[in-house]
Design an enzyme around this catalytic site. Structure first.
Site, short mmCIF file in Angstrom:
data_model
loop_
_atom_site.label_atom_id
_atom_site.label_comp_id
_atom_site.label_asym_id
_atom_site.label_seq_id
_atom_site.Cartn_x
_atom_site.Cartn_y
_atom_site.Cartn_z
N ASP A 89 0.84 -1.20 0.00
CA ASP A 89 0.00 0.00 0.00
C ASP A 89 0.87 1.25 0.00
OD1 ASP A 89 0.77 -0.58 2.72
OD2 ASP A 89 -0.77 0.81 3.43
N GLU A 154 0.13 -0.80 5.96
CA GLU A 154 1.23 -0.16 6.68
C GLU A 154 1.01 1.34 6.81
OE1 GLU A 154 5.08 1.71 7.62
OE2 GLU A 154 3.80 2.05 5.86
N GLU A 155 0.48 1.94 5.75
CA GLU A 155 0.32 3.39 5.75
C GLU A 155 -0.90 3.86 6.56
OE1 GLU A 155 2.65 5.05 4.84
OE2 GLU A 155 3.68 4.20 3.10
N THR A 316 -14.47 37.12 14.52
CA THR A 316 -14.18 37.48 15.91
C THR A 316 -14.97 36.59 16.87
OG1 THR A 316 -15.87 39.20 15.70
CG2 THR A 316 -13.59 39.85 15.36
N ARG A 329 8.74 10.47 20.39
CA ARG A 329 9.64 9.42 19.92
C ARG A 329 10.44 8.93 21.12
NH1 ARG A 329 8.26 7.75 14.64
NH2 ARG A 329 7.35 9.57 13.64
#
Length: 458
Positions: A89, A154-155, A316, A329
């Site tokens: 993919d 995977e994506e 506003t 990470r």
């Protein structure tokens, strides 16, 4: 025997390029349901390539996109069993108007092939299928037992892969895994990635009033959720780049002097790095080099923040809510689940009065660092040296590949991360490309790897 394989590979370059182009023409975008048929087409294409190579190939249905497997197990009990992982993919091609040529019409320019998925991961994954096919079509056998597991999600987070592998734990038991979804260190400098950072991902929403309010009528009387969220996020990191989440650095081990020396010996130009990114200054945890910060130190980043009015011109209002997406990470000995809870508590403790907070957890994975002195890493080093004419450098990667943790947890094996692409190949961006020299070199290295692993035995 290997000479036959190498001769065959040199003769088949044109054919191998045709196969790559045919696969790249399939728009297998897993994130968009409109491409579901194309994702299925890509799965069938990969299954066909495995079958034509001489393996037992199959498609396995999942609640999402199919997983494709190919097996050849005739090398004997004394030969190692290698599990090869990849994905068919690809990322969405947007923004289309920034592509020089259409993303699913592979085009060759200046020795590179341009298309979505060229490097990530169709081109790299295909190198291993083509190398195994070369052995089976010339010698009639492989020096190792091989299992291919190629997924189509995977994506989008590999939602079904872990369950599939756990269900086939005995069927796919192996001695080592191979993944080519990383990069070389630089052009002409092949690499083996021996370390990956882990990851935790989450989303936080701060809620204020029950609706957007007129900032003239109500401004100053209630806490603005966007300002509240900004204040909370600003406390995540101090001025020296240290993350302020309680327990964040507990158990984090210092880099060894040897590792720091090896990082420092790699060719790296901080000025060029800065210019390439278009920033006026670099920033990170005090006391560490840019390479060390990117590869081997933990981080916390805000990936996106939104709320209120974001259209053209002014409006506003005091928005009713604000949301941020956060990832950290991680390095070895950090616990993704525990730190996710600590991050949640930290944000809750810093929530301004008058607001409420919602917290959503996404995925997480622990970091991995492998011992490069082992026989499998030495076999990979010899294979790459043979194919590319140069010893590979051993590097870490700042990103995360959750399947590496899966292989460790389910099969108890190390993973050889052998990247043939480059970080400059525009992965996930317009004009993604893959050097044809690296494509052919990757096939050669993979073919040699089977021999080196087979000679080493279990």
């Amino acid at each position: 025997m290997y000479d036959q394989v190498e001769t065959f590979l040199n003769e088949q370059r044109s054919s191998h390029l045709d196969i790559l182009q045919d696969l790249l023409r399939i728009p297998s975008v897993s994130a968009d349901s409109a491409f579901a048929g194309s994702v299925r087409e890509a799965a069938n294409f990969v299954r066909q390539q495995l079958a034509e190579a001489g393996m037992e190939a199959a498609i396995h249905e999942t609640p999402g996109h199919p997983i494709v497997t190919g097996e050849w197990r005739k090398a004997g009990a004394d030969a190692p069993t290698v599990l090869v992982y990849g994905h068919y993919d690809v990322q969405p091609p947007d923004p289309i108007d920034l592509w020089t040529t259409p993303p699913f019409e592979p085009t060759i320019r200046d020795g590179k092939i341009y298309a979505r998925g060229a490097t990530d991961d169709k081109g790299q994954m295909l190198t291993h299928i083509l190398s195994a096919a070369a052995w089976l079509k010339t010698v009639g056998r492989l020096p190792v037992n091989v299992i291919f597991v190629i997924e189509g999600e995977e994506e989008v987070g590999s939602n079904n892969l872990d369950n599939f592998l756990a269900a086939h734990k005995k069927d796919y038991a192996c001695d080592v895994a191979v993944v080519s979804d990383t990069s070389m260190y630089a052009p002409g400098i092949p690499a083996i990635t021996y370390g990956l950072r882990g990851i935790l991902a989450c989303e936080v929403t701060v809620k204020g009033p029950n609706r957007d309010l007129h900032s003239g009528v109500f401004g100053g009387s209630v806490k603005n959720p966007l300002l509240a969220l900004s204040e909370m996020l600003g406390k995540l990191q101090d001025d020296n780049g240290r993350i302020q989440i309680p327990g964040f650095y507990d158990g984090v081990t210092a880099l060894t002097a040897d590792e720091r020396d090896r990082f420092a010996a790699l060719p790296f130009d901080e000025g060029e790095f800065q210019r390439d990114l278009g920033v006026k200054a670099l920033f990170g945890e005090e006391g560490y080099s840019t390479t060390e910060r990117r590869w081997a130190r933990p981080t916390c980043d805000v990936n996106g923040m939104y709320g209120g009015y974001t259209g053209e011109g002014p409006k506003t209002i005091v928005p009713s809510s604000a949301t941020a997406k956060i990832t950290c990470r991680l390095v070895p000995h950090q616990d993704a689940k525990a730190l996710t809870e600590s991050l949640k508590d930290f944000l809750q403790d810093n929530l301004p009065q008058g607001c409420e907070m919602e917290f959503r957890t996404y995925h997480g994975a622990d970091a991995h660092v492998f011992d490069t002195s082992g026989p499998f890493f030495q076999s990979a080093s010899e294979a790459i040296k043979h194919a590319f004419g140069k010893e590979p450098v051993f590097i870490r990667e700042g990103g995360s590949i959750p399947v590496v943790a899966t292989f460790s947890e389910i099969f108890g094996v190390e993973t050889l991360l052998l990247g043939w692409g480059l970080n400059s190949d525009n992965l996930h961006s317009p004009d993604e490309h893959f050097s044809l020299d690296n494509f052919y070199g990757g096939i050669q290295a993979s073919a040699r790897l089977w021999q080196e692993l087979g000679q080493g035995g279990k």
